[in-house]
Design a protein around this motif. Sequence first.
Motif, short mmCIF file in Angstrom:
data_model
loop_
_atom_site.label_atom_id
_atom_site.label_comp_id
_atom_site.label_asym_id
_atom_site.label_seq_id
_atom_site.Cartn_x
_atom_site.Cartn_y
_atom_site.Cartn_z
N TYR B 34 11.27 -2.84 54.08
CA TYR B 34 10.44 -2.20 53.06
C TYR B 34 10.45 -3.06 51.80
CZ TYR B 34 10.53 2.03 55.87
OH TYR B 34 10.39 2.93 56.90
N ARG B 35 9.37 -2.94 51.04
CA ARG B 35 9.29 -3.59 49.73
C ARG B 35 9.01 -2.52 48.68
NH1 ARG B 35 5.30 -8.27 49.63
NH2 ARG B 35 3.71 -6.65 49.76
N GLN B 36 9.69 -2.62 47.57
CA GLN B 36 9.49 -1.67 46.48
C GLN B 36 9.22 -2.42 45.18
OE1 GLN B 36 12.93 0.71 45.35
NE2 GLN B 36 11.62 2.42 44.73
N LYS B 37 8.09 -2.14 44.59
CA LYS B 37 7.78 -2.71 43.28
C LYS B 37 8.32 -1.78 42.21
CE LYS B 37 3.92 -5.48 44.80
NZ LYS B 37 4.48 -6.79 44.45
N HIS B 38 8.58 -2.35 41.05
CA HIS B 38 9.24 -1.61 39.98
C HIS B 38 8.47 -0.34 39.64
CE1 HIS B 38 11.83 -0.99 36.58
NE2 HIS B 38 10.78 -0.87 35.80
N VAL B 43 7.52 0.70 50.25
CA VAL B 43 6.39 0.62 51.16
C VAL B 43 6.84 -0.10 52.43
CG1 VAL B 43 4.10 -0.36 51.51
CG2 VAL B 43 4.69 0.65 49.31
N PHE B 44 6.49 0.47 53.57
CA PHE B 44 6.85 -0.10 54.87
C PHE B 44 6.20 -1.47 55.06
CE2 PHE B 44 8.05 0.06 59.26
CZ PHE B 44 7.00 -0.53 59.95
N LEU B 80 2.81 -14.33 43.78
CA LEU B 80 3.31 -13.47 42.70
C LEU B 80 3.44 -12.03 43.18
CD1 LEU B 80 1.22 -14.81 39.68
CD2 LEU B 80 3.60 -15.35 40.26
N SER B 81 2.55 -11.60 44.07
CA SER B 81 2.55 -10.22 44.55
C SER B 81 3.75 -9.91 45.44
CB SER B 81 1.27 -9.94 45.33
OG SER B 81 1.19 -10.78 46.46
N TYR B 82 4.51 -10.92 45.84
CA TYR B 82 5.68 -10.67 46.68
C TYR B 82 6.88 -10.17 45.87
CZ TYR B 82 3.53 -13.11 50.66
OH TYR B 82 2.71 -13.49 51.68
N SER B 83 6.79 -10.27 44.57
CA SER B 83 7.91 -9.82 43.72
C SER B 83 8.20 -8.35 43.97
CB SER B 83 7.57 -10.03 42.25
OG SER B 83 7.52 -11.40 41.92
N GLY B 84 9.48 -8.04 44.00
CA GLY B 84 9.90 -6.66 44.22
C GLY B 84 11.28 -6.65 44.84
N THR B 85 11.73 -5.47 45.19
CA THR B 85 13.02 -5.33 45.86
C THR B 85 12.77 -5.05 47.33
OG1 THR B 85 14.05 -4.46 43.85
CG2 THR B 85 15.21 -4.10 45.92
N TYR B 86 13.43 -5.80 48.17
CA TYR B 86 13.28 -5.68 49.61
C TYR B 86 14.50 -4.97 50.19
CZ TYR B 86 9.31 -8.79 49.30
OH TYR B 86 8.08 -9.32 48.99
N PHE B 87 14.22 -3.98 51.02
CA PHE B 87 15.28 -3.22 51.66
C PHE B 87 15.17 -3.35 53.17
CE2 PHE B 87 16.93 -0.91 48.08
CZ PHE B 87 15.85 -0.76 47.21
N GLY B 104 19.51 -3.62 48.92
CA GLY B 104 18.30 -4.26 48.43
C GLY B 104 18.51 -5.68 47.94
N THR B 105 17.43 -6.46 47.99
CA THR B 105 17.40 -7.82 47.46
C THR B 105 16.25 -7.91 46.48
OG1 THR B 105 18.34 -8.82 49.45
CG2 THR B 105 17.03 -10.25 48.01
N LEU B 106 16.54 -8.26 45.24
CA LEU B 106 15.51 -8.38 44.22
C LEU B 106 14.90 -9.77 44.27
CD1 LEU B 106 13.95 -7.32 41.77
CD2 LEU B 106 15.85 -8.09 40.33
N LEU B 107 13.62 -9.82 44.59
CA LEU B 107 12.89 -11.09 44.67
C LEU B 107 11.95 -11.20 43.48
CD1 LEU B 107 12.17 -13.56 46.63
CD2 LEU B 107 10.16 -12.21 47.20
#
Lengths: 115, 111
Positions: B34-38, B43-44, B80-87, B104-107
């Motif tokens: 999953y990716r989560q933006k701030h 989001v799956f 740039l749109s890949y920024s976010g936290t990945y779980f 999580g990993t903050l990218l």
Amino acid sequence: DAGITQSPRHKVTETGTPVTLRCHQTENHRYMYWYRQDPGHGLRLIHYSYGVKDTDKGEVSDGYSVSRSKTEDFLLTLESATSSQTSVYFCAITGVGPSGTYEQYFGPGTRLTVT
Amino acid sequence: QQPVQSPQAVILREGEDAVINCSSSKALYSVHWYRQKHGEAPVFLMILLKGGEQKGHEKISASFNEKKQQSSLYLTASQLSYSGTYFCGRVGGGSNYKLTFGKGTLLTVNP
């Protein structure tokens, strides 16, 4: 959009008061979940439900109870809120994605502050 | 027990590649990413069901080594749109589709 809403979206409450958060879904999904998200901890499962009146505990269930009397609603109750329960709470459902696999979809979240 | 993700954070320039790892001490039957933006909900991205299987989503792909109980997420030519936290989320046995997430990993992708 999996048709998940949460209410309220923001809440500030005092220590010791009961609080109920509501999750509502419109697509008849069987599985529903409550998570809390805190910095440095990621998403942690509080409780989940696998059908009406069927619920089970997750990894951080102490101080929380849930109820599901209808398929579409899953309620999370903090019996007596404490400051350690200040968090962002996410509801989720499991649904079948476009590729036929089971995926979790999250609601928008509720930010709860306990003062 | 939560899966362990590494690194905890990574900073990239646009166009660079990154790998995020997820390992579990318990059996992995499947892995979700999953990716989560701030300020938003997670989001799956994708699910890995079989050992060694790779899946892709845009320029993001993942592998799953069931034997090693590890999964890796590969971000190629980052935007740039890949920024976010990945779980990553681990599914153990049973049929209740219960996910246990890593921390999580903050990218961060910079121009």
